[in-house]
Design an enzyme around this catalytic site. Structure first.
Site, mmCIF file in Angstrom:
data_model
loop_
_atom_site.group_PDB
_atom_site.id
_atom_site.type_symbol
_atom_site.label_atom_id
_atom_site.label_comp_id
_atom_site.label_asym_id
_atom_site.label_seq_id
_atom_site.Cartn_x
_atom_site.Cartn_y
_atom_site.Cartn_z
ATOM 1 N N GLY A 1 -7.168 -8.846 -13.165
ATOM 2 C CA GLY A 1 -7.392 -10.256 -11.458
ATOM 3 C C GLY A 1 -6.304 -10.092 -10.914
ATOM 4 C CG ASP B 1 -8.214 -1.209 1.292
ATOM 5 O OD1 ASP B 1 -6.298 -1.589 1.444
ATOM 6 O OD2 ASP B 1 -8.273 0.515 1.426
ATOM 7 C CG ASN C 1 -1.817 0.204 0.785
ATOM 8 O OD1 ASN C 1 -2.692 0.929 0.121
ATOM 9 N ND2 ASN C 1 -3.260 -0.491 1.302
#
Length: 320
Positions: free
Chosen positions: A239, A269, A174
């Site tokens: 994907g 998330d 992240n």
């Protein structure tokens, strides 16, 4: 009512909760006069998603003793997340952010106001072994490590202690480059945490920046060699690629018409919620990744970071 500390926890996570002011009409933020106040924060999104699926979730953080902090505490209570280790800071404020509305399926623009926030004051003093090691699993992201030196020390300590205690640890890089002092500091700090994760889940762009490799299989091998037991590379609408060293493969993305894409922030998330919950439910890695793609696709069809995260009942008959 707040979830009791004595309640059984399955997962513990640590991070910064913020208020998100989402614009109600498209256009630059300076032209928007109406906003919806909702919760935000990568680790909080995952905590909410897992709690809605019925897992006992504990959250370690700090918020300011201000209206936004109290708003977030109420949200934690509403979602049934244990907040017994969310400290109320009397000096530093709660972070917040503003986000544009995008009606064409593109990524919205986000502005953060988190410098000097209460969560940036997280430190080893906030660590409590009997709480943090109570669950089966610990989820962490690179955002917590980027908040401050003391927050990074806490995050690394939590990961190390969890692994030593036999808990599983998931890590989502992240990346937030603006929070780090330099690109190299971000790479080094992220690798230090990834080395302590059982499950590492970078996006393809993140993996390329962090490892120097371009192909998902090579990026995944880098993290397996670093110490991970499983790696999932998020490929966006395409994907995901996954491997645990013996089983590898790709899971196709779930098509979402552009007309139904409301907000792309939070999709990663949601994907993490699917993968983590799937593994905790005993699914194979491949089936857990399928759940991740389904939840990620659902999240982008709702305004806000976590509004599209499903309950267990909403998953029945949809996710393996």
């Amino acid at each position: 009512m707040p979830r009791s500390h004595s309640s059984s926890l399955d997962v513990v996570t640590c991070g910064e909760a913020m208020a998100l002011f989402a614009a109600l009409q498209p256009g630059p933020l300076e032209h928007c006069g109406q906003f919806q106040k909702i919760t935000a924060g990568a680790e909080l999104n995952v905590a909410i998603g897992l709690a809605r699926l019925g897992f006992g979730v504990g959250y370690l953080s700090r918020v300011g003793n201000d209206s936004i902090g109290r708003f977030l505490l109420a949200a934690l209570d509403h979602e049934g997340i244990d907040r017994s280790h969310v400290a109320l800071d009397e000096v530093y404020p709660t972070g917040l952010m503003f986000k544009t509305r995008s009606d064409d399926g593109s990524d919205p623009h986000v502005e953060y106001f988190r410098r000097g926030s209460a969560a940036s004051r997280l430190s080893l003093a906030d660590y409590a072994a009997d709480y943090c090691l109570q669950g089966r699993h610990v989820h962490l992201t690179g955002i917590s490590a980027a908040l401050s030196d003391s927050a990074r020390e806490l995050t690394v300590h939590l990961a190390r202690e969890a692994r030593a205690a036999g808990k599983t640890v998931s890590f989502d890089p992240n990346l937030r480059p603006r929070l780090w002092s330099s690109t190299q500091a971000m790479i080094d700090g992220t690798h230090a945490l990834a080395a302590l994760g059982d499950l590492v889940m970078p996006g393809l762009g993140e993996g390329r920046l962090l490892t120097g490799y371009t192909e998902p299989a090579d990026i995944a091998r880098f993290y397996l060699d670093l110490g991970a037991s499983a790696v999932v590379i998020k490929l966006g609408p395409a994907g995901a690629y996954f491997t645990n060293g013996t089983e590898s493969g790709r899971v196709a993305g779930v098509p979402v018409p552009a007309s139904r894409v409301v907000d792309t922030v939070g999709a990663g998330d949601g994907f993490a919620v699917g993968v983590i919950s799937g593994l905790l439910d005993g699914l194979t890695l491949a089936h857990a990744v399928e759940r991740g793609t389904l939840i990620g696709a659902r999240v982008v069809q709702f305004m806000g970071d976590c509004e599209g995260l499903p309950t267990r009942a909403e998953l029945e008959g949809v996710v393996l």
